[in-house]
Scaffold this active site. Structure first.
Site, PDB file in Angstrom:
ATOM      1  CG  HIS B 261      -1.834   1.131   1.374  1.00 58.74           C
ATOM      2  ND1 HIS B 261      -3.167   1.061   1.045  1.00 58.74           N
ATOM      3  CD2 HIS B 261      -1.623   2.402   1.796  1.00 58.74           C
ATOM      4  CE1 HIS B 261      -3.735   2.236   1.249  1.00 58.74           C
ATOM      5  NE2 HIS B 261      -2.827   3.068   1.721  1.00 58.74           N
ATOM      6  CD  GLU B 262       1.526   3.484   3.679  1.00 60.95           C
ATOM      7  OE1 GLU B 262       1.654   4.539   3.032  1.00 60.95           O
ATOM      8  OE2 GLU B 262       0.523   3.224   4.376  1.00 60.95           O
ATOM      9  CG  HIS B 265       0.510   6.375  -0.601  1.00 62.60           C
ATOM     10  ND1 HIS B 265      -0.475   7.142  -1.164  1.00 62.60           N
ATOM     11  CD2 HIS B 265      -0.080   5.678   0.407  1.00 62.60           C
ATOM     12  CE1 HIS B 265      -1.623   6.938  -0.522  1.00 62.60           C
ATOM     13  NE2 HIS B 265      -1.413   6.047   0.427  1.00 62.60           N
ATOM     14  CD  GLU B 291      -5.854   5.370   0.479  1.00 66.14           C
ATOM     15  OE1 GLU B 291      -4.908   6.173   0.686  1.00 66.14           O
ATOM     16  OE2 GLU B 291      -6.065   4.373   1.191  1.00 66.14           O
TER      17      GLU B 291
END
Lengths: 497, 497
Positions: B261-262, B265, B291
């Site tokens: 997830h990170e 980003h 997101e």
């Protein structure tokens, strides 16, 4: 008056905050930052430095300083508020003398000289460094002229690191030290065996050993860290956020003493009176006094026989190959005295000679009696005179240190002053703590820390270095004799039984 | 004109630098800082935030913006310089609307509400939080009035995270989503077994796995880090200094998806056109678009069957207990659909329902149609309606998220918008990369990253979210249908064969 003082404190607290932001960026850069973050980080740091400088030299700070000027006399020299005003006025007046273009030129030419120095080291040729060194040297001399500090330009450089100290005072100390140290080295006999300090020393075991050391030295839990880096340093963002670093290598134990050195800095930051926090009075009174404490915990504690009497079994448990090495031999090995080419590898006895050499050359450069192009030759001649050794090339000679890339004259002597001061202060602590050796052997460092905190650390930057020394030990002069006696005793104790 | 533009850029670059300094402090605080450094860090961050705000809202920036105003039309909407002027003017005008006392009151009451929230969680009692929530809520509404953004106060909140987007637009999407999602959950059948995701998962092996993942995803060597933290986040100080975090637990594998997830980003930060660096245009166009990319790499890649076809053998090698788990069962387990109480633990299908619930409650709170004291009851009723489950207590209900301690209304919906947008963009990439599944299986992520970089990441903050979407996929509206189709297909694919 009260409002002006409150306003001044608020502005200085904000400047302190911004300096800490710069400090966090610097710590990150040297411990954590991915290498490709360097260019953006340099820009960000330059911007923040500029903001800090601009806010500090503002007319508003000057106006507030004028409004509270009478406090300096009304409150008495030792009060926190009087000290804040006194120290801030001194630094504000110095900072105001430097036009932005000189500061910028110094930073710019220093950056270029750093690049040239790396290139010169690559080619092992001082002449590659010379043109860039000349430019940064010239800017530094222009800066020193503007400062009008003391009797000689060198006084201005020195004042940056040892506020109020003069070149003559330092010279008087070093003039005693140099021949004595050279004699001690000459008479030290055959260097001890320290081959067992190279070998297989897994880093996790080194980390475990150091974690115990730092805890026992007296760091507050949850208020410090120790991280790996390339060039070890310590910094602090408040008395309860102390950052130390060391350089681990899996084939030797040097990280232990590097970490104890930085722990000494860290303890001096931890010990500052919390009332001086978030103000210009937080920190060390000078680089020399700061270094006296890193050397205290690295050498007077960390290379002492009592300390290792207590700690050696744990080291042997972590590194079983040391079970074949007797404590006495270990002690001799970690204190081995032998002239060498490289300052950062030097032992306790020869270290200050490396410094005095640089101090003398710096003074001649600044006075113009030594030409920059003659620096390698002068370096090599003095290495022969002080340490009796021949310098084979520039990388192992005049190009070994980074300091001159920024023409940071006056920085080097603080290392040797730290050595001298460390023993002067240690003698006073020994007077106070009659069973200090037993405490070191038992791993009880609280009385030592408490003594040093009370004498020295708590004062932060309230006083000049010599005023601070007077508070610490009742003497206001640097005396090289205790240091020389300590070294003579140590060298004598190293002889095989 | 040229000089004014150059001056404006220089000032904005300096503000960017100071924001990065704040960013480094924030990263350090959440990954490295000893806990006792917190108080000083909060002061330093507040000071630096104030300096940044003061410099940004200055009259000088306004004057320069006026001088370059004509560039917006002269250069064309898509030019970097026109975008810089347009985006900066919008943000400058917004920032100027907020008096310092409102900003300070919001920060202060938010801080107090955070303390009260922790206390309320401790006591598992919403009423302990209520008085502090009321105060920060009132400040937030005063702020929203001042902003005069859009048709309702909620538009002002939303605009902070999705510039230019209206509550009505979001509501239109969520009104389609909610009943469909509730139906998908209801029809999903028996939740898959995922018991094998709990057990013995040594952290070093997790780190090794993730190091390979990040490298293969396409991060530039020497330009990023992954560190442990408590609440995972990603940040970036420049396109070549990306900091990601995850939360390791030795008894489960959740850190893997948190890190992916990170990483999403992080890739979006890495992919910004370097020409937009050191300017307000660096970053993501909105939280929702940001997101969408974290969800892309976490879910569309990291929970897909092709990805695990390629990667599962390595995971089994690192965690041998998984050799007893077939790939199909692993895939079903990591995609298990089951209504639950906690948003951050929710699966792909139920997650957006947690968000829509919060979005609806926020709107009613802001409109005044729901009283703050009735929030727990409303929460629990809607959990029953959307997910069919009973909320046993406040900690597992209305007190579970930190966001409302600062009355950060408008933040939650961006999470669900991200889910929706992720699939909308993914469909366009699938059209372009016909063998995307084969690439994911082979661990070849370069074409995917390159497609997303070209479509989306490179634009940074030049455009509004919907303009950016149009550049990315040729559509300028959020369409929930691809997301619903994706979820229906996924749920169907999870049924046992």
């Amino acid at each position: 008056m009260h409002q002006a003082l409150a306003d001044l404190k608020q502005r200085l607290a904000e400047i302190f905050d911004l300096e800490r932001a710069l400090g966090v960026m610097g710590w990150d850069q040297r411990t954590m930052m991915p290498p490709k973050g360097a260019a953006a980080r340099a820009e960000a740091a330059a911007t923040l430095s500029g903001v800090i400088h601009e806010r500090f030299i503002s007319d508003e700070i000057g106006r507030l300083l004028d409004q509270v000027a009478s406090l300096e006399t009304e409150l008495g020299h030792d009060s926190d508020d009087a000290s804040l005003v006194r120290v801030t006025r001194r630094e504000w007046e110095k900072a105001r003398r430097v036009p932005a273009e000189i500061a910028a030129a110094w930073a710019r030419e220093g950056g270029k000289a750093h690049v040239a120095w790396l290139e010169a080291r690559e080619q092992n040729d001082f002449s590659v460094f010379l043109p860039a060194l000349r430019r940064v040297h010239d800017v530094a001399l222009r800066w020193a002229e503007l400062m009008e500090q003391g009797d000689s330009p060198y006084d201005a450089f020195l004042d940056e690191y040892e506020p109020g100290m003069t070149t003559a005072e330092v010279k008087a100390v070093f003039d005693v030290l140099q021949p004595e140290l050279t004699a001690i080295v000459r008479d030290a006999g055959e260097p001890a065996n320290n081959a067992f300090l190279e070998g297989d020393f897994p880093i996790p075991a080194q980390e475990e050993f150091l974690a115990g050391i730092l805890r026992d030295f007296g760091f507050e839990e949850g208020a410090y860290r120790l991280d790996p880096t390339v060039h070890p340093f310590a910094t602090s963002f408040t008395g309860t956020d102390i950052r130390m670093t060391t350089r681990y290598k899996p084939d030797n134990l040097r990280a232990l003493w590097a970490a104890m050195h930085e722990a000494g800095h860290g303890l001096s930051y931890q010990g500052v009176d919390p009332a001086l926090g978030r103000s210009p009075l937080y920190g060390n009174a000078s680089l020399g006094l700061g270094e006296s404490q890193s050397r205290t915990w690295e050498n007077l504690v960390g290379r002492s026989l009592p300390f290792w009497r207590g700690r050696y079994p744990e080291l042997q448990r972590l590194f079983p190959q040391l079970e074949a090495v007797e404590l006495d031999d270990f002690f001799r090995g970690i204190n081995r005295v032998a002239p060498g080419l490289i300052r950062v590898d030097a032992d306790e006895v020869t270290y200050s000679l490396h410094i005095i050499l640089r101090f003398e050359l710096e003074q001649e450069l600044v006075a113009g009696t030594l030409a920059l192009e003659d620096l390698p030759e002068a370096w090599n001649a003095r290495m022969k005179a002080f340490l009796g050794i021949d310098v084979p090339d520039d990388v192992r000679g005049v190009l070994q240190d980074v300091h001159w890339t920024r023409a940071s004259y006056g920085y080097f002597p603080t290392y040797a002053l730290g050595n001298v001061l460390s023993v002067q202060i240690w003698r006073a602590v020994e007077e106070e703590l009659r069973d200090l050796d037993e405490q070191l052997e038992a791993g009880e460092f609280a009385p030592l820390y408490e003594s040093l905190r009370t004498r020295l650390y708590r004062h932060g930057r309230k006083f000049t270095p010599m005023e601070t020394l007077e508070h610490a030990i009742g003497a206001n002069q640097i005396d090289p004799q205790p240091y020389l006696e300590y070294l003579r005793g140590k060298v004598a104790g190293l002889q095989p039984a």
